[in-house]
Write a protein that holds these residues in place. Sequence first.
Motif, short mmCIF file in Angstrom:
data_model
loop_
_atom_site.label_atom_id
_atom_site.label_comp_id
_atom_site.label_asym_id
_atom_site.label_seq_id
_atom_site.Cartn_x
_atom_site.Cartn_y
_atom_site.Cartn_z
N GLN A 313 34.72 58.52 -42.41
CA GLN A 313 35.92 58.98 -43.12
C GLN A 313 36.83 57.85 -43.56
N SER A 314 36.89 56.78 -42.79
CA SER A 314 37.88 55.72 -43.05
C SER A 314 37.34 54.53 -43.83
N GLY A 315 36.02 54.35 -43.82
CA GLY A 315 35.45 53.20 -44.50
C GLY A 315 35.36 51.95 -43.66
N ILE A 316 35.86 51.98 -42.43
CA ILE A 316 35.73 50.83 -41.54
C ILE A 316 34.33 50.82 -40.94
N LYS A 317 33.90 49.68 -40.45
CA LYS A 317 32.60 49.62 -39.79
C LYS A 317 32.60 48.50 -38.75
N PRO A 318 31.99 48.75 -37.59
CA PRO A 318 31.94 47.72 -36.55
C PRO A 318 30.93 46.63 -36.92
N ASP A 319 31.16 45.44 -36.40
CA ASP A 319 30.27 44.32 -36.65
C ASP A 319 29.31 44.07 -35.50
N ILE A 320 29.60 44.64 -34.34
CA ILE A 320 28.76 44.46 -33.16
C ILE A 320 29.12 45.53 -32.15
N ILE A 321 28.18 45.86 -31.27
CA ILE A 321 28.43 46.84 -30.21
C ILE A 321 28.30 46.16 -28.85
N ILE A 322 29.33 46.33 -28.03
CA ILE A 322 29.29 45.90 -26.63
C ILE A 322 29.03 47.13 -25.79
N LEU A 323 27.94 47.13 -25.05
CA LEU A 323 27.53 48.28 -24.26
C LEU A 323 27.80 47.99 -22.78
N VAL A 324 28.76 48.69 -22.21
CA VAL A 324 29.15 48.45 -20.81
C VAL A 324 28.18 49.16 -19.87
N ALA A 325 27.72 48.43 -18.86
CA ALA A 325 26.83 48.99 -17.85
C ALA A 325 27.28 48.54 -16.47
N THR A 326 26.99 49.36 -15.48
CA THR A 326 27.27 48.99 -14.09
C THR A 326 26.06 49.30 -13.23
N ILE A 327 25.89 48.51 -12.18
CA ILE A 327 24.84 48.77 -11.21
C ILE A 327 25.03 50.16 -10.61
N ARG A 328 26.27 50.54 -10.36
CA ARG A 328 26.58 51.84 -9.76
C ARG A 328 26.08 52.98 -10.65
N ALA A 329 26.36 52.91 -11.94
CA ALA A 329 25.94 53.98 -12.85
C ALA A 329 24.41 54.03 -12.97
N LEU A 330 23.76 52.87 -12.97
CA LEU A 330 22.31 52.85 -13.04
C LEU A 330 21.68 53.53 -11.82
N LYS A 331 22.22 53.25 -10.65
CA LYS A 331 21.70 53.89 -9.44
C LYS A 331 22.03 55.38 -9.44
N PHE A 332 23.20 55.75 -9.97
CA PHE A 332 23.58 57.15 -10.09
C PHE A 332 22.57 57.89 -10.95
N HIS A 333 22.16 57.28 -12.06
CA HIS A 333 21.17 57.91 -12.94
C HIS A 333 19.76 57.76 -12.38
N GLY A 334 19.63 57.01 -11.31
CA GLY A 334 18.36 56.92 -10.60
C GLY A 334 18.25 57.92 -9.47
N GLY A 335 19.25 58.80 -9.35
CA GLY A 335 19.18 59.88 -8.38
C GLY A 335 19.95 59.68 -7.10
N ILE A 336 20.78 58.63 -7.03
CA ILE A 336 21.54 58.34 -5.82
C ILE A 336 22.90 59.04 -5.86
N THR A 337 23.33 59.59 -4.74
CA THR A 337 24.62 60.27 -4.68
C THR A 337 25.76 59.25 -4.74
N VAL A 338 26.93 59.72 -5.12
CA VAL A 338 28.09 58.84 -5.26
C VAL A 338 28.40 58.12 -3.94
N SER A 339 28.21 58.79 -2.82
CA SER A 339 28.54 58.20 -1.52
C SER A 339 27.60 57.05 -1.15
N GLU A 340 26.44 56.95 -1.81
CA GLU A 340 25.46 55.92 -1.48
C GLU A 340 25.38 54.80 -2.51
#
Length: 551
Positions: A313-340
């Motif tokens: 809609q605006s005509g702006i466009k990004p020049d690069i994408i920074i993708l934030v990741a954490t070890i915690r989120a990766l393990k969470f998506h690997g089936g580990i509960t938040v407490s672990e």
Amino acid sequence: MKSDLEINQATKLKSINEIVKSLHIKEDDLDFYGAYQAKLKASFISHLKENQISKLILVTAMSPTPAGEGKTTTTIGLADALFSLGKKVAVCIREPSLGPVFGMKGGATGGGYAQVAPMDKINLHFTGDFHAITSANNLLAALIDNHIHHGNLLNIDIDQISFRRCLDMNDRALRNIDLKLDHNDRNTGFDITVASEVMAIFCLAESLDDLQHRLGEIEVAKRKDATSVYAKDLKAEGAMTALLKDAFQPNVVQTLNGTPAFIHGGPFANIAHGCNSVVATKTALKLADYVITEAGFGADLGAEKFIDIKCRQSGIKPDIIILVATIRALKFHGGITVSELNQENLKALEVGFNNLKRHIENCSEHFGLDVIVAINRFNSDTDNEMIWLQNSIDNMGFQSVLCSHWADGAKGAQNLAESVLDQLNKPKTFKFLYEDSLSLKEKITAIALKIYRAKEVQFSDSALKKLVSLEKNYANLPVCIAKTPYSFSSDPKAYGAPENHTLMIRELRLARGAGFVMAICGDLMTMPGLPKIPASEKIKLSAQGFLEGLN
């Protein structure tokens, strides 16, 4: 370590007119809201010219855990690092909503030594923008009921009034209410302010004229002959714009490092596009050589909507994408509960890596941009986990950078800043996910198959009926899919990287003024509730009048 609030309050801030000198903004160009907050005058913005060398850096993230992965913190840390390297920088983020501030997540001004300030004011009333948006929204709601009370010349069908009131607070009791109105009783409800179409319009409009026009185009109801009633039929757009006039000026504050920060607008990242205002982003791009901004949620929702709605809609466009990741989120998506999550688990890390891998592939392949993975380090992350993750990203042919801006401020993101500067010199082929010429069904299918890796899209009977009517007049609009941010599917518990699933579209809604069509998957919560122990319980004032407990 000190709390975020303690760090923020202990930092000696510069006056805001001193902060903006790095962007060549003068004191006369500001409307002051105290010593450390200001709005840019409309007259100043109107005379700005395009900055041909400016670069827009988009920060997004992998599918998050319920606590989030530090996307805002990384946005601020990267901006501070570039600023410390002597670059002309501005950061652009959303304003916090009082609902989350007092609810589950708490404040939204970054964390540790990568924050914007003054934290207490920004997280609470700030410059009153959300109050103005709430008032404009509720004026329109009042005008609808008033019109019916005084004879209903527009022949509004009271059973087909779609416009709802709003409040910037988590209050489940207001989700559904019964109005008692002179023999015209009806059921309606409140949305949280950030979920209102007025908020979405506010953040996509490029001028006051554009704002007024878009507000007038809001579809508020249907007549008894099934034709649409718009806000302009009630002559509401003028007064609504008057209420929003001052709010529409972008806010400027500072990071703890002294980097100029534009914080303006805050649409719901689910039912809307979830990023700061177009006018703030475009203004920053005219003033700074490097503008760092963030998208909402994970990249499947946030980056996609930023690009296919805001950029389109605006005509702006990004020049690069920074993708934030954490070890915690990766393990969470690997089936580990938040407490672990604080325990080393390489097997879960390997399984969860599929989620990050999918996001990297999506951003690179479908949007045509270079991707750098910013690994936001937590104290619980082990060296074994970090080495495994960086090697895995390297094996994909992408760059990763370990970041510690939460603990170390600008210094902790310096390597990321240097990598960004290096990558920005390389050619790119930015592209949208789909063409405007596609039908609404084809656009929804493109997102589902390409980004979510679904095998098919199914529509409920009511959604299919609505699709037929929308295709006639609004097929040119982009689509905004509302689904869980915790999964590539519409099932919030389908972690990792599910594929060959069915995306079920329960409902379609038109945001005519904002300029997009919403495709709703599953239950959509537009008025959240407070948790059993809300964040508000810890917030108080000290004997000296200082805020305590905000995090």
